[in-house]
Design a protein around this motif. Sequence first.
Motif, short mmCIF file in Angstrom:
data_model
loop_
_atom_site.label_atom_id
_atom_site.label_comp_id
_atom_site.label_asym_id
_atom_site.label_seq_id
_atom_site.Cartn_x
_atom_site.Cartn_y
_atom_site.Cartn_z
N TYR A 271 0.96 -1.14 -0.16
CA TYR A 271 0.00 -0.01 -0.21
C TYR A 271 0.76 1.21 -0.09
O TYR A 271 1.96 1.14 0.29
CB TYR A 271 -0.91 0.21 1.34
N VAL A 272 0.19 2.39 -0.63
CA VAL A 272 0.93 3.76 -0.46
C VAL A 272 -0.11 4.43 0.48
O VAL A 272 -0.98 4.86 -0.02
CB VAL A 272 1.14 4.26 -1.83
N ARG A 273 0.59 4.88 1.59
CA ARG A 273 -0.35 5.72 2.35
C ARG A 273 0.52 7.12 2.66
O ARG A 273 1.46 7.03 3.24
CB ARG A 273 -0.74 5.05 3.49
N ASP A 274 -0.10 7.95 2.62
CA ASP A 274 0.60 9.41 2.61
C ASP A 274 2.12 9.62 2.31
O ASP A 274 2.95 9.73 2.98
CB ASP A 274 0.69 9.81 4.32
N LYS A 275 2.12 8.84 1.01
CA LYS A 275 3.25 9.07 0.19
C LYS A 275 4.16 8.00 0.84
O LYS A 275 5.67 8.09 0.38
CB LYS A 275 3.85 10.52 -0.06
N THR A 276 3.85 7.04 1.79
CA THR A 276 4.82 6.06 2.24
C THR A 276 4.44 4.58 1.79
O THR A 276 3.44 4.28 1.79
CB THR A 276 4.78 6.32 3.97
N HIS A 277 5.64 4.13 1.38
CA HIS A 277 5.34 2.62 1.01
C HIS A 277 5.21 1.68 2.19
O HIS A 277 6.07 1.66 3.03
CB HIS A 277 6.34 2.10 0.06
N LEU B 240 -0.72 5.51 9.28
CA LEU B 240 0.11 4.68 8.11
C LEU B 240 -0.29 3.12 8.39
O LEU B 240 -0.67 2.51 7.43
CB LEU B 240 1.45 4.66 8.00
N GLY C 142 12.42 3.41 -8.66
CA GLY C 142 11.13 3.80 -7.66
C GLY C 142 10.55 2.48 -7.14
O GLY C 142 9.63 2.53 -6.49
N ASP D 97 3.47 9.12 13.89
CA ASP D 97 2.95 8.91 12.46
C ASP D 97 2.26 7.41 12.15
O ASP D 97 1.73 7.17 11.21
CB ASP D 97 3.73 9.29 11.17
N SER E 207 11.78 2.23 1.72
CA SER E 207 12.25 3.53 0.94
C SER E 207 12.28 2.87 -0.60
O SER E 207 12.84 1.93 -0.84
CB SER E 207 13.75 3.87 1.21
#
Length: 270
Positions: free
Chosen positions: A86-92, A149, A129, A145, A123
């Motif tokens: 998943y990608v949540r708040d631009k975080t993998h 997430l 990417g 945070d 990261s």
Amino acid sequence: MRSATLILAGFLTWIASPAVSLAGAFFSDGYLGLTQEELRAKLGPPHKIRDHSGALRVYKYYSYEEWENVLKDQIPGAVGEDVYMYVRDKTHVRYSFQYAKEEKPNSDTPALIVKLVDIEFLSPDPITGSVEGPVAVPLAVPLKDVPKLIPEFKPSLADDAPTYRSNLFIIMLQNETSKEALRLVKERNKEDYAWSLSYRLYAAEPFPPRITLNENVNRVEIAVDSLQLIRDHHKLTHEAMINPFSAKAASLPPPPEPPKKKIPLPRYAP
């Protein structure tokens, strides 16, 4: 016609009911205790299947189709982990579900039950990417945070919520116990203890003596642990600490800055 409409509406409500979707789970996280079939019905087919290699935390990743159609029967005794990205708040964020085997009567095929959820922050590769690979680069995320997430991460806010630190991780035990959780535990004399939902927090560097919500973590496990077992057998390795999400922890003054190491001056011969 009206009766048929009401029946249909009731049926749809029954399907959408959270209580039904969590019927097989042992705790409020909604995962621990689910069978593999229940988990896949809830989340869909896994994005990947991973199999543990010989090295510590090194895995081989396979497509779902390749694992189900070929490899599952070729690797004796292997129980692949279902992986979801998943990608949540631009975080993998990568979820990996580990299973416990449970024998079924009159069947040679054991049931697979979720015993642990391993959640990593990753990261992406700066060139491609991608976050796939046998050894992904962990991403440090402030503890404050983590709830946004990981929606399933809902730590107790109580001052006295049992929290322990060890050399490897921090354990946060929640006020939820389940007798069914015995099915997920291999500990000797497990029937003598109550088993609770717990969160285990990991970081790349050792945690400081006092934990605040600004500390970084790169991995979280949703698991089961026993408070009494820790008290009885892990006094030397598990140190009690203040729940970092509590009001008591928030009211404490900031921890002192660690002492800076002085650069030694060179000595010259007289």
